[in-house]
Design a protein around this motif. Sequence first.
Motif, short mmCIF file in Angstrom:
data_model
loop_
_atom_site.label_atom_id
_atom_site.label_comp_id
_atom_site.label_asym_id
_atom_site.label_seq_id
_atom_site.Cartn_x
_atom_site.Cartn_y
_atom_site.Cartn_z
N ARG A 20 21.25 -8.97 10.24
CA ARG A 20 20.35 -9.39 9.18
C ARG A 20 19.30 -8.31 8.94
NH1 ARG A 20 18.59 -13.37 11.55
NH2 ARG A 20 16.45 -12.84 12.13
N LEU A 21 18.89 -8.14 7.70
CA LEU A 21 17.84 -7.19 7.36
C LEU A 21 16.55 -7.96 7.11
CD1 LEU A 21 16.91 -4.34 6.75
CD2 LEU A 21 17.80 -4.60 4.43
N SER A 22 15.53 -7.68 7.92
CA SER A 22 14.22 -8.30 7.79
C SER A 22 13.22 -7.24 7.36
CB SER A 22 13.79 -8.94 9.12
OG SER A 22 14.65 -9.99 9.49
N ALA A 23 12.67 -7.40 6.17
CA ALA A 23 11.78 -6.38 5.60
C ALA A 23 10.33 -6.83 5.67
CB ALA A 23 12.17 -6.09 4.16
N ILE A 24 9.50 -6.04 6.37
CA ILE A 24 8.06 -6.27 6.37
C ILE A 24 7.50 -5.61 5.11
CG2 ILE A 24 5.90 -5.91 7.60
CD1 ILE A 24 7.54 -5.76 10.19
N VAL A 25 7.02 -6.46 4.17
CA VAL A 25 6.64 -5.97 2.85
C VAL A 25 5.12 -6.05 2.68
CG1 VAL A 25 6.95 -6.28 0.37
CG2 VAL A 25 8.84 -6.81 1.92
N PRO A 26 4.44 -4.91 2.56
CA PRO A 26 3.01 -4.94 2.25
C PRO A 26 2.80 -5.52 0.85
CG PRO A 26 3.69 -2.76 3.02
CD PRO A 26 4.94 -3.54 2.72
N VAL A 27 1.90 -6.49 0.74
CA VAL A 27 1.73 -7.21 -0.51
C VAL A 27 0.27 -7.59 -0.69
CG1 VAL A 27 2.34 -9.40 0.62
CG2 VAL A 27 2.59 -9.19 -1.86
N ALA A 28 -0.15 -7.67 -1.96
CA ALA A 28 -1.52 -8.09 -2.28
C ALA A 28 -1.56 -8.60 -3.70
CB ALA A 28 -2.50 -6.93 -2.11
N LEU A 29 -2.39 -9.61 -3.93
CA LEU A 29 -2.60 -10.11 -5.28
C LEU A 29 -3.68 -9.29 -5.98
CD1 LEU A 29 -2.50 -13.97 -4.72
CD2 LEU A 29 -0.80 -12.58 -5.91
N ASP A 30 -3.50 -9.11 -7.27
CA ASP A 30 -4.49 -8.41 -8.09
C ASP A 30 -5.66 -9.35 -8.36
OD1 ASP A 30 -5.68 -6.49 -9.69
OD2 ASP A 30 -4.61 -7.16 -11.49
N ARG A 31 -6.85 -8.92 -8.04
CA ARG A 31 -8.05 -9.70 -8.33
C ARG A 31 -9.11 -8.75 -8.88
NH1 ARG A 31 -7.31 -14.83 -6.30
NH2 ARG A 31 -5.90 -15.05 -4.50
N PRO A 32 -10.06 -9.25 -9.69
CA PRO A 32 -11.01 -8.38 -10.39
C PRO A 32 -11.83 -7.47 -9.47
CG PRO A 32 -11.09 -10.60 -11.30
CD PRO A 32 -10.22 -10.67 -10.08
N ASP A 33 -12.10 -7.92 -8.26
CA ASP A 33 -12.99 -7.15 -7.38
C ASP A 33 -12.25 -6.18 -6.48
OD1 ASP A 33 -11.77 -9.18 -5.97
OD2 ASP A 33 -13.47 -9.48 -4.61
N ARG A 34 -10.95 -5.97 -6.73
CA ARG A 34 -10.14 -5.19 -5.80
C ARG A 34 -9.64 -3.90 -6.42
NH1 ARG A 34 -6.19 -9.82 -3.13
NH2 ARG A 34 -7.85 -11.05 -2.12
N ALA A 35 -9.56 -2.88 -5.58
CA ALA A 35 -8.94 -1.60 -5.96
C ALA A 35 -7.59 -1.51 -5.25
CB ALA A 35 -9.83 -0.44 -5.56
N PRO A 36 -6.49 -1.53 -5.98
CA PRO A 36 -5.17 -1.56 -5.33
C PRO A 36 -4.95 -0.42 -4.35
CG PRO A 36 -4.97 -2.02 -7.67
CD PRO A 36 -6.39 -1.63 -7.44
N ALA A 37 -5.36 0.80 -4.72
CA ALA A 37 -5.13 1.94 -3.83
C ALA A 37 -5.87 1.77 -2.50
CB ALA A 37 -5.56 3.23 -4.50
N ASP A 38 -7.04 1.14 -2.54
CA ASP A 38 -7.80 0.93 -1.30
C ASP A 38 -7.02 0.05 -0.34
OD1 ASP A 38 -9.82 2.44 -2.36
OD2 ASP A 38 -11.16 0.75 -2.80
N MET A 39 -6.30 -0.94 -0.87
CA MET A 39 -5.55 -1.84 0.00
C MET A 39 -4.34 -1.14 0.62
SD MET A 39 -5.88 -5.53 -1.92
CE MET A 39 -5.40 -4.96 -3.56
N VAL A 40 -3.71 -0.25 -0.15
CA VAL A 40 -2.59 0.53 0.41
C VAL A 40 -3.09 1.39 1.56
CG1 VAL A 40 -0.84 2.26 -0.07
CG2 VAL A 40 -1.38 0.54 -1.80
N ILE A 41 -4.20 2.07 1.35
CA ILE A 41 -4.75 2.95 2.39
C ILE A 41 -5.21 2.13 3.59
CG2 ILE A 41 -6.61 4.57 2.91
CD1 ILE A 41 -6.50 5.36 -0.10
N ALA A 42 -5.82 0.97 3.33
CA ALA A 42 -6.33 0.14 4.41
C ALA A 42 -5.23 -0.37 5.32
CB ALA A 42 -7.12 -1.05 3.84
N SER A 43 -4.02 -0.50 4.79
CA SER A 43 -2.94 -1.03 5.62
C SER A 43 -1.99 0.05 6.13
CB SER A 43 -2.12 -2.06 4.84
OG SER A 43 -1.51 -1.49 3.71
N ASN A 44 -1.97 1.21 5.47
CA ASN A 44 -0.92 2.17 5.79
C ASN A 44 -1.42 3.61 5.92
OD1 ASN A 44 1.74 0.57 5.65
ND2 ASN A 44 0.70 -0.04 3.77
#
Length: 312
Positions: free
Chosen positions: A199-223
């Motif tokens: 079986r293939l189990s994929a750990i997928v980094p994910v985040a919802l878009d919200r007005p107070d968030r910067a998407p790139a910051d969340m990528v850096i914060a986790s990876n």
Amino acid sequence: MPFLPRRPEQLLPYAALVEWTGARRLWQGQAMLVEPFQGFASAAGAGFRVPTGLGVTLMPLRHPYEAAHQVRSLALATGEPVVAGFGPGGRSFQSSLMGAPYRSPLTAVREYLAIVRGLLDEAQVEVRGEYFTCHARMGPAIAPPIELGLGVLRPGMARLAGEIADVAITWLTPASYLENAVLPALREGAAACARAAPRLSAIVPVALDRPDRAPADMVIASNAAHMQAPHYIDMLKRAGIDITGLDPSAAARRIIDGGAFVHGNIDEVVSGLSEYRKAGVGEIILNLTGVCNAYGPKAALRDLKTILGALI
């Protein structure tokens, strides 16, 4: 688990989501604070006995006999199935603990998993390998099912997982890369041994878009560490996401655009996760580490509840 617990009770809200929703399993990677085996057992003692996944624990930290002992102890303590994922870790981590990296990570992994599987099968293990030696047997015990997994990024390890593992576990891997590179290698390795592909189990980094968030910051914060690790840089390049020489923000945006980090409103997130199902992934592991590290554990738990509610 989107963070490294400092106290076992911090696992309980996430174990509760597994128990009270349609989520299947509580996963955690290697932690250097509360050890995952002990954290999961503690949650079971608090009344949350749920299936667990270790994605992944690092081989240099423990002999394969100790690994088999810990895995079976966890299954006995929780009374629930366990997916025990293992990986060699990065070369610098190997050197820091062993004095030198594995000359052949594939050989080291093959030896390690062979010993762990033999012990869990209660067989007399007789292995004198290049990296690991074991002449022992574990005593009998009736335990819940245990599946052995391998951390997989590139086709070489995927072929080996196809030969010897029950589960292949990935991290930060776009769905298209899994479909076009990892799954074919899994099937190739399995076919060579006349067995079903794991079986293939994929750990997928994910985040919802919200007005107070910067998407790139969340990528850096986790990876951030993964974005600097040679084996992750190589995997992303194979997946068509070349971050070589880019500053962290530009690299993060490219990772989002390439589908390795699923981000957007709830409909876009559900659509992005469905691509993993279409690619042949058997288990999607929701990783909210970026949200947690950038905006706190309450924000991560809120996103997780929203995503689970939409998916299940």
